[in-house]
Design a protein around this motif. Structure first.
Motif, short mmCIF file in Angstrom:
data_model
loop_
_atom_site.label_atom_id
_atom_site.label_comp_id
_atom_site.label_asym_id
_atom_site.label_seq_id
_atom_site.Cartn_x
_atom_site.Cartn_y
_atom_site.Cartn_z
N LEU A 145 0.85 -1.19 0.00
CA LEU A 145 0.00 0.00 0.00
C LEU A 145 0.88 1.25 0.00
O LEU A 145 1.07 1.90 1.04
CB LEU A 145 -0.91 0.00 1.23
N PRO A 146 1.45 1.61 -1.16
CA PRO A 146 2.39 2.74 -1.20
C PRO A 146 1.79 4.05 -0.72
O PRO A 146 2.49 4.87 -0.14
CB PRO A 146 2.77 2.81 -2.69
N TRP A 147 0.50 4.27 -1.00
CA TRP A 147 -0.14 5.54 -0.60
C TRP A 147 -0.17 5.71 0.92
O TRP A 147 -0.20 6.83 1.41
CB TRP A 147 -1.55 5.62 -1.17
N ALA A 148 -0.14 4.59 1.64
CA ALA A 148 -0.14 4.65 3.10
C ALA A 148 1.23 4.33 3.69
O ALA A 148 1.41 4.39 4.91
CB ALA A 148 -1.18 3.67 3.66
N SER A 152 1.06 7.91 -9.29
CA SER A 152 0.71 7.39 -10.61
C SER A 152 0.46 5.89 -10.56
O SER A 152 1.03 5.16 -9.74
CB SER A 152 1.84 7.68 -11.61
N LEU A 153 -0.38 5.43 -11.46
CA LEU A 153 -0.66 3.99 -11.56
C LEU A 153 0.58 3.23 -11.98
O LEU A 153 0.79 2.09 -11.57
CB LEU A 153 -1.79 3.75 -12.57
N GLN A 154 1.42 3.86 -12.82
CA GLN A 154 2.65 3.20 -13.25
C GLN A 154 3.58 2.93 -12.06
O GLN A 154 4.20 1.88 -11.96
CB GLN A 154 3.38 4.05 -14.30
N ASN A 211 -3.46 -5.74 -6.09
CA ASN A 211 -3.66 -4.29 -6.14
C ASN A 211 -5.10 -4.02 -5.73
O ASN A 211 -6.04 -4.25 -6.49
CB ASN A 211 -3.40 -3.76 -7.55
N PHE A 212 -5.29 -3.52 -4.52
CA PHE A 212 -6.64 -3.33 -4.00
C PHE A 212 -7.38 -2.18 -4.68
O PHE A 212 -8.58 -2.03 -4.51
CB PHE A 212 -6.58 -3.08 -2.48
N ASN A 213 -6.65 -1.36 -5.43
CA ASN A 213 -7.29 -0.25 -6.13
C ASN A 213 -7.87 -0.66 -7.48
O ASN A 213 -8.56 0.12 -8.12
CB ASN A 213 -6.29 0.89 -6.35
#
Length: 314
Positions: A199-202, A262-264, A301-303
């Motif tokens: 979870l990179p965003w967190a 980014s998604l990439q 990928n949970f997104n």
């Protein structure tokens, strides 16, 4: 050799105008297609004088490009196909981009790898810009050929890739430490699944184990009805501390935010996590657990829309 320039200009539509492409088209007519086909074949032969024939093709690029492509497309000799694609590195221009998807889809790994050299050369010559190849490379981020995949990832998200090898190495070390510590406590458990949630965003990397002692049917372990399915696992989201993993998570979050989320970049980290789990050290320590016959590793990928792709199996 006398050339009727008026007739030639009329033929190619260059009576009152000129472009580099028109000049090349005129040369191809003057010299004849056989000249370029023979030059391509001789350059591939590596016989005495091949350097000169290749030099002529380099000066007159991209007139040899389509002949290289014809050999790639029609030859039954794998070595000839490989050499023809490699030669395209030197005899092509930006039009080579239309052939790249075919090279990527070819079953031969050497032909797949040639796109790295071709695109790199085109970038060096200024024939193409990075933005011209992003759509192609985005589709190659999960390519089975490691060299192609690394090149694609590096070009799509150049900043993060420079630290990715260290990220993978440090994550693998941290995983080994953690799996070693949990091994004794799970001595009497039968493990059906191991999940690594990225979870990179967190700035989070979570560990979860699916065992034979759950209060639900194992077939429901990855239920689409549960957004964070591992929260239902008895050993889900285990506590995980220490300098190694904290530094890895901190760097991951920083780089992800730097990318504009980014998604990439997300794809990059998911693939990196999969590479860390596939490392020799992590695979060895996992084998010291009591693994069931249907044991599996998951990295999702949970997104993304369901059903989720398992990056460990890519």
């Amino acid at each position: 050799m006398q050339v009727n320039w008026k007739k030639l200009a009329t033929e190619i539509g260059a009576i009152n105008q000129y472009s580099g492409y028109m000049g090349l088209e005129a040369l191809e007519i003057i010299l004849g297609e056989d000249f370029f086909a023979q030059a391509v074949e001789y350059s591939m032969s590596l016989e005495d004088g091949w350097c000169l024939s290749e030099g002529v093709l380099r000066v007159l690029r991209p007139l040899g490009m389509k002949h290289c492509y014809n050999i790639f497309k029609n030859s039954n000799d794998l070595e000839d196909r490989q050499r023809a694609v490699y030669l395209m590195k030197y005899v092509s221009n930006r039009d080579v981009l239309k052939y790249i998807p075919e090279f990527l889809a070819d079953p031969d790994e050497q032909i797949q790898r040639a796109i790295v050299q071709i695109l790199d050369q085109m970038l060096f010559w200024g024939e193409i810009e990075h933005e011209n190849i992003i759509p192609i490379l985005e589709s190659a981020i999960n390519h089975p050929n490691e060299e192609v995949r690394r090149f694609a990832i590096g070009e799509v998200h150049g900043e993060t890739i420079h630290g990715m090898d260290s990220f993978i190495e440090n994550l693998a070390d941290a995983l080994w430490d953690e799996l070693y510590d949990w091994k004794r406590r799970f001595k009497f458990e039968t493990i059906h699944g191991f999940d690594l949630s990225c979870l990179p965003w967190a700035g989070q990397i979570k560990l979860s184990f699916l065992t034979s002692q759950e209060d639900f049917e194992l077939s429901d372990a990855y239920s689409d009805e549960c957004e964070w399915y591992f929260n239902t696992w008895r050993l889900g989201d285990l506590p995980w501390d220490g300098y190694k993993i904290e530094s890895v998570k901190k760097w991951m979050k920083m780089e992800y935010e730097k990318s504009g989320m980014s998604l990439q970049c997300l794809e990059l980290f998911l693939n990196a996590c999969a590479t860390a789990v596939k490392s020799y050290a992590v695979q060895n320590i996992l084998q010291e657990y009591n693994l069931s016959q249907d044991f599996q590793v998951t990295i999702f990928n949970f997104n993304a829309a369901k059903p989720w792709k398992n990056y460990y199996k890519v």
